[in-house]
Design a protein around this motif. Structure first.
Motif, PDB file in Angstrom:
ATOM      1  N   ASN A  79       0.815  -1.290   0.053  1.00  0.00           N
ATOM      2  CA  ASN A  79      -0.044   0.006   0.084  1.00  0.00           C
ATOM      3  C   ASN A  79       1.025   1.171  -0.070  1.00  0.00           C
ATOM      4  O   ASN A  79       1.894   1.332   1.043  1.00  0.00           O
ATOM      5  N   PRO A  80       0.830   1.814  -1.047  1.00  0.00           N
ATOM      6  CA  PRO A  80       1.881   3.286  -1.264  1.00  0.00           C
ATOM      7  C   PRO A  80       1.540   4.323  -0.204  1.00  0.00           C
ATOM      8  O   PRO A  80       2.238   5.136  -0.027  1.00  0.00           O
ATOM      9  N   ILE A  81       0.330   4.247   0.359  1.00  0.00           N
ATOM     10  CA  ILE A  81      -0.039   5.525   1.272  1.00  0.00           C
ATOM     11  C   ILE A  81       0.684   5.612   2.503  1.00  0.00           C
ATOM     12  O   ILE A  81       0.724   4.700   3.394  1.00  0.00           O
ATOM     13  N   LEU A  82       1.362   6.680   2.823  1.00  0.00           N
ATOM     14  CA  LEU A  82       1.897   7.205   3.897  1.00  0.00           C
ATOM     15  C   LEU A  82       1.403   8.358   4.613  1.00  0.00           C
ATOM     16  O   LEU A  82       0.996   9.170   4.000  1.00  0.00           O
ATOM     17  N   SER A  83       1.167   8.186   6.278  1.00  0.00           N
ATOM     18  CA  SER A  83       0.659   9.193   6.787  1.00  0.00           C
ATOM     19  C   SER A  83       0.928   9.050   8.065  1.00  0.00           C
ATOM     20  O   SER A  83       1.717   8.044   8.602  1.00  0.00           O
ATOM     21  N   CYS A  84       0.639  10.132   9.047  1.00  0.00           N
ATOM     22  CA  CYS A  84       1.222  10.104  10.414  1.00  0.00           C
ATOM     23  C   CYS A  84       0.423   9.174  11.201  1.00  0.00           C
ATOM     24  O   CYS A  84       0.895   8.502  12.344  1.00  0.00           O
ATOM     25  N   ARG A  86      -1.917   9.442  13.229  1.00  0.00           N
ATOM     26  CA  ARG A  86      -2.267   9.890  14.589  1.00  0.00           C
ATOM     27  C   ARG A  86      -3.320  11.088  14.524  1.00  0.00           C
ATOM     28  O   ARG A  86      -3.941  11.299  15.357  1.00  0.00           O
ATOM     29  N   CYS A  87      -3.123  11.967  13.438  1.00  0.00           N
ATOM     30  CA  CYS A  87      -4.047  13.203  13.525  1.00  0.00           C
ATOM     31  C   CYS A  87      -5.490  12.792  13.197  1.00  0.00           C
ATOM     32  O   CYS A  87      -5.759  11.669  12.993  1.00  0.00           O
ATOM     33  N   GLU A  88      -6.067  13.845  13.145  1.00  0.00           N
ATOM     34  CA  GLU A  88      -7.703  13.813  13.105  1.00  0.00           C
ATOM     35  C   GLU A  88      -8.146  12.999  11.985  1.00  0.00           C
ATOM     36  O   GLU A  88      -8.952  12.280  11.713  1.00  0.00           O
ATOM     37  N   LYS A  89      -7.418  13.743  10.829  1.00  0.00           N
ATOM     38  CA  LYS A  89      -7.708  13.025   9.176  1.00  0.00           C
ATOM     39  C   LYS A  89      -7.374  11.723   9.232  1.00  0.00           C
ATOM     40  O   LYS A  89      -8.341  10.743   8.710  1.00  0.00           O
ATOM     41  N   CYS A  90      -6.319  11.130   9.775  1.00  0.00           N
ATOM     42  CA  CYS A  90      -5.952   9.966   9.900  1.00  0.00           C
ATOM     43  C   CYS A  90      -6.933   8.937  10.585  1.00  0.00           C
ATOM     44  O   CYS A  90      -7.536   7.851  10.092  1.00  0.00           O
ATOM     45  N   LYS A  91      -7.309   9.403  11.883  1.00  0.00           N
ATOM     46  CA  LYS A  91      -8.119   8.822  12.630  1.00  0.00           C
ATOM     47  C   LYS A  91      -9.538   8.630  12.022  1.00  0.00           C
ATOM     48  O   LYS A  91     -10.238   7.555  12.344  1.00  0.00           O
ATOM     49  N   LYS A  92      -9.985   9.530  11.264  1.00  0.00           N
ATOM     50  CA  LYS A  92     -11.211   9.607  10.422  1.00  0.00           C
ATOM     51  C   LYS A  92     -11.039   8.436   9.348  1.00  0.00           C
ATOM     52  O   LYS A  92     -12.001   8.320   8.797  1.00  0.00           O
ATOM     53  N   GLY A  93      -9.849   8.131   9.157  1.00  0.00           N
ATOM     54  CA  GLY A  93      -9.997   7.264   7.987  1.00  0.00           C
ATOM     55  C   GLY A  93      -9.703   7.919   6.471  1.00  0.00           C
ATOM     56  O   GLY A  93      -9.937   7.231   5.582  1.00  0.00           O
ATOM     57  N   CYS A  98      -3.951  14.170   5.559  1.00  0.00           N
ATOM     58  CA  CYS A  98      -3.130  14.197   6.741  1.00  0.00           C
ATOM     59  C   CYS A  98      -2.025  15.031   6.277  1.00  0.00           C
ATOM     60  O   CYS A  98      -1.529  15.017   5.088  1.00  0.00           O
ATOM     61  N   PRO A  99      -1.635  16.057   7.262  1.00  0.00           N
ATOM     62  CA  PRO A  99      -0.497  16.900   6.720  1.00  0.00           C
ATOM     63  C   PRO A  99       0.806  16.154   6.368  1.00  0.00           C
ATOM     64  O   PRO A  99       1.668  16.848   5.737  1.00  0.00           O
ATOM     65  N   GLN A 100       0.812  14.784   6.875  1.00  0.00           N
ATOM     66  CA  GLN A 100       2.219  14.181   6.536  1.00  0.00           C
ATOM     67  C   GLN A 100       1.808  13.266   5.474  1.00  0.00           C
ATOM     68  O   GLN A 100       2.631  12.040   5.228  1.00  0.00           O
ATOM     69  N   PHE A 101       0.701  13.120   4.883  1.00  0.00           N
ATOM     70  CA  PHE A 101       0.529  12.306   3.529  1.00  0.00           C
ATOM     71  C   PHE A 101       1.685  12.433   2.557  1.00  0.00           C
ATOM     72  O   PHE A 101       2.217  13.372   2.226  1.00  0.00           O
ATOM     73  N   ALA A 287      -8.752   6.300   0.554  1.00  0.00           N
ATOM     74  CA  ALA A 287      -8.262   6.083   1.872  1.00  0.00           C
ATOM     75  C   ALA A 287      -7.280   4.876   1.946  1.00  0.00           C
ATOM     76  O   ALA A 287      -7.240   4.234   0.896  1.00  0.00           O
ATOM     77  N   LYS A 288      -6.534   4.867   2.905  1.00  0.00           N
ATOM     78  CA  LYS A 288      -5.435   3.588   3.010  1.00  0.00           C
ATOM     79  C   LYS A 288      -6.434   2.229   3.051  1.00  0.00           C
ATOM     80  O   LYS A 288      -5.899   1.371   2.282  1.00  0.00           O
ATOM     81  N   SER A 289      -7.556   2.230   3.614  1.00  0.00           N
ATOM     82  CA  SER A 289      -8.280   1.099   3.793  1.00  0.00           C
ATOM     83  C   SER A 289      -8.954   0.722   2.385  1.00  0.00           C
ATOM     84  O   SER A 289      -9.440  -0.429   2.316  1.00  0.00           O
ATOM     85  N   ASP A 290      -9.006   1.566   1.499  1.00  0.00           N
ATOM     86  CA  ASP A 290      -9.529   1.300   0.036  1.00  0.00           C
ATOM     87  C   ASP A 290      -9.089   0.228  -0.527  1.00  0.00           C
ATOM     88  O   ASP A 290      -9.505  -0.392  -1.550  1.00  0.00           O
ATOM     89  N   LEU A 291      -7.645  -0.014  -0.423  1.00  0.00           N
ATOM     90  CA  LEU A 291      -6.836  -0.681  -1.163  1.00  0.00           C
ATOM     91  C   LEU A 291      -7.161  -2.310  -0.777  1.00  0.00           C
ATOM     92  O   LEU A 291      -7.438  -3.231  -1.848  1.00  0.00           O
ATOM     93  N   ALA A 292      -7.767  -2.662   0.367  1.00  0.00           N
ATOM     94  CA  ALA A 292      -8.153  -3.855   0.757  1.00  0.00           C
ATOM     95  C   ALA A 292      -9.592  -4.085   0.218  1.00  0.00           C
ATOM     96  O   ALA A 292      -9.878  -5.420  -0.508  1.00  0.00           O
ATOM     97  N   VAL A 293     -10.278  -3.068   0.076  1.00  0.00           N
ATOM     98  CA  VAL A 293     -11.718  -3.173  -0.683  1.00  0.00           C
ATOM     99  C   VAL A 293     -11.616  -3.492  -2.096  1.00  0.00           C
ATOM    100  O   VAL A 293     -12.171  -4.483  -2.530  1.00  0.00           O
ATOM    101  N   VAL A 294     -10.696  -2.610  -2.972  1.00  0.00           N
ATOM    102  CA  VAL A 294     -10.428  -3.132  -4.146  1.00  0.00           C
ATOM    103  C   VAL A 294      -9.870  -4.516  -4.520  1.00  0.00           C
ATOM    104  O   VAL A 294     -10.153  -5.111  -5.425  1.00  0.00           O
TER     105      VAL A 294
END
Ligand code: ZN
Length: 336
Positions: A79-84, A86-93, A98-101, A287-294
């Motif tokens: 999965n190529p997506i990198l993110s922190c 921990r932030c609100e955006k990451c927690k929301k999925g 994410c500022p560190q996307f 979303a990072k979780s979308d890869l498992a969906v596809v």
């Protein structure tokens, strides 16, 4: 070991296969021996450079990666997506906010190397019934298409979707996914061969924009189906198609853009935008979780990977040139 490296921006000739130290896995990382890498337009931008944007050169490109875990031999999709994380955006999925996307192969070294180190949380074990070549098509193009159609456009059964440039990696995914979601699909292609392939993928109507004027052709299709416009447009062509894409929308329509291959600037008729209650939605990855969906959709045979051509590992520059020629229908992959 060796890795393909971009040390300065330019044509395919700036891609150089160079000796490199074997990476050392840090805590939370796993070493992966790379088997195949899928190319995306993003790889071309990393190589060519983008005005006003700085890439971390030298960089090894490659965002779509399948390989085997060095220690265990387990086949994995990266999965190529990198993110922190921990932030609100990451927690929301939704990591793209994410500022560190970042993306493996764009903001850090990617898969065009013998061995790479990857955060262990970015590895998806591959089921035996999914081939390496099929899986390697998914991360960028299929996740992007899925997010555009579901998260952004919120495609509903019975809606009409116009997908511009039907032969691109994102579009071959979007055509299949829109059909899976119960939509009627119109797509545009540049040749009769591509038109046939788009129909085979499930496109209901195909416009060959090089031989028939787009607006007239679209009008004819819509009129014969009692419609004034489409509900959704998926567009990554940008400058060349944006006006046509906006005009194609029915009242309440949504245009989702994830790229601007032909240029970054467009004109918008604001009166049409507000009066017809249109929406323009920007979209990057999913979303990072979308890869498992596809991956699951692929495993259940709801969608398939479409590979135009594979190139030998040593021919990455040729593969870049081929993708750039816009001749491909579907994915271009390098493999060992
Ligand atoms: Zn974050």
């Amino acid at each position: 070991m060796k890795a393909w490296v971009v040390s300065r921006h330019g044509g395919p000739e700036v891609l150089l296969l160079q000796p490199k130290d074997r990476p050392q896995a840090q805590a939370g990382e796993t070493l992966v021996r790379v088997e195949a890498v899928g190319l995306n337009h993003l790889d071309l931008w990393v190589r060519k450079g983008v005005e006003g944007h700085t890439f971390p050169l030298p960089i090894t490109p490659g965002c779509d990666i399948v390989g085997t875990v060095e220690e265990t031999g387990q086949r994995v999709l990266v999965n190529p997506i990198l993110s922190c994380g921990r932030c609100e955006k990451c927690k929301k999925g939704f990591e793209p906010l994410c500022p560190q996307f970042g993306l493996i192969g764009e903001t850090t070294d990617g898969g065009c190397a013998d061995i790479i180190r990857v955060p262990t949380g970015n590895l998806l074990p591959l089921p035996k019934n999914i081939s390496t070549l099929d899986a390697v098509c998914l991360p960028i193009a299929y996740v992007t298409a899925w997010s555009m159609l579901t998260r952004k456009a919120k495609t509903e059964k019975g809606e009409w979707v116009l997908i511009q440039a039907g032969g691109s990696g994102v579009s071959v995914a979007a055509i299949q996914m829109a059909k899976y979601l119960g939509a009627t699909v119109i797509t545009t292609v540049g040749s009769p061969e591509k038109a046939e392939k788009a129909r085979a993928l499930g496109a209901d109507h195909v416009i060959q924009y090089k031989t028939e004027p787009f607006r007239e052709a679209l009008k004819k299709i819509l009129k014969s189906n009692g419609r004034k416009g489409v509900d959704i447009v998926i567009d990554h062509v940008g400058q060349e198609t944006f006006s046509d894409s906006m005009r194609a929308l029915d009242w309440g329509g949504r245009l989702v853009t994830c790229g601007s291959t032909t240029g970054p600037t467009a004109q918008i008729n604001l009166q049409a935008l507000f009066f017809k209650n249109l929406s323009i939605l920007g979209s990057t990855m999913g979303a990072k979780s979308d890869l498992a969906v596809v991956l699951n959709l692929l495993e259940q045979k709801k969608i398939k990977a479409v590979i135009d051509r594979t190139f030998d590992w040593a021919d990455l520059p040729k593969a870049h040139a081929y993708l750039e020629s816009r001749k491909a229908f579907g994915k271009v992959v390098i493999t060992r």
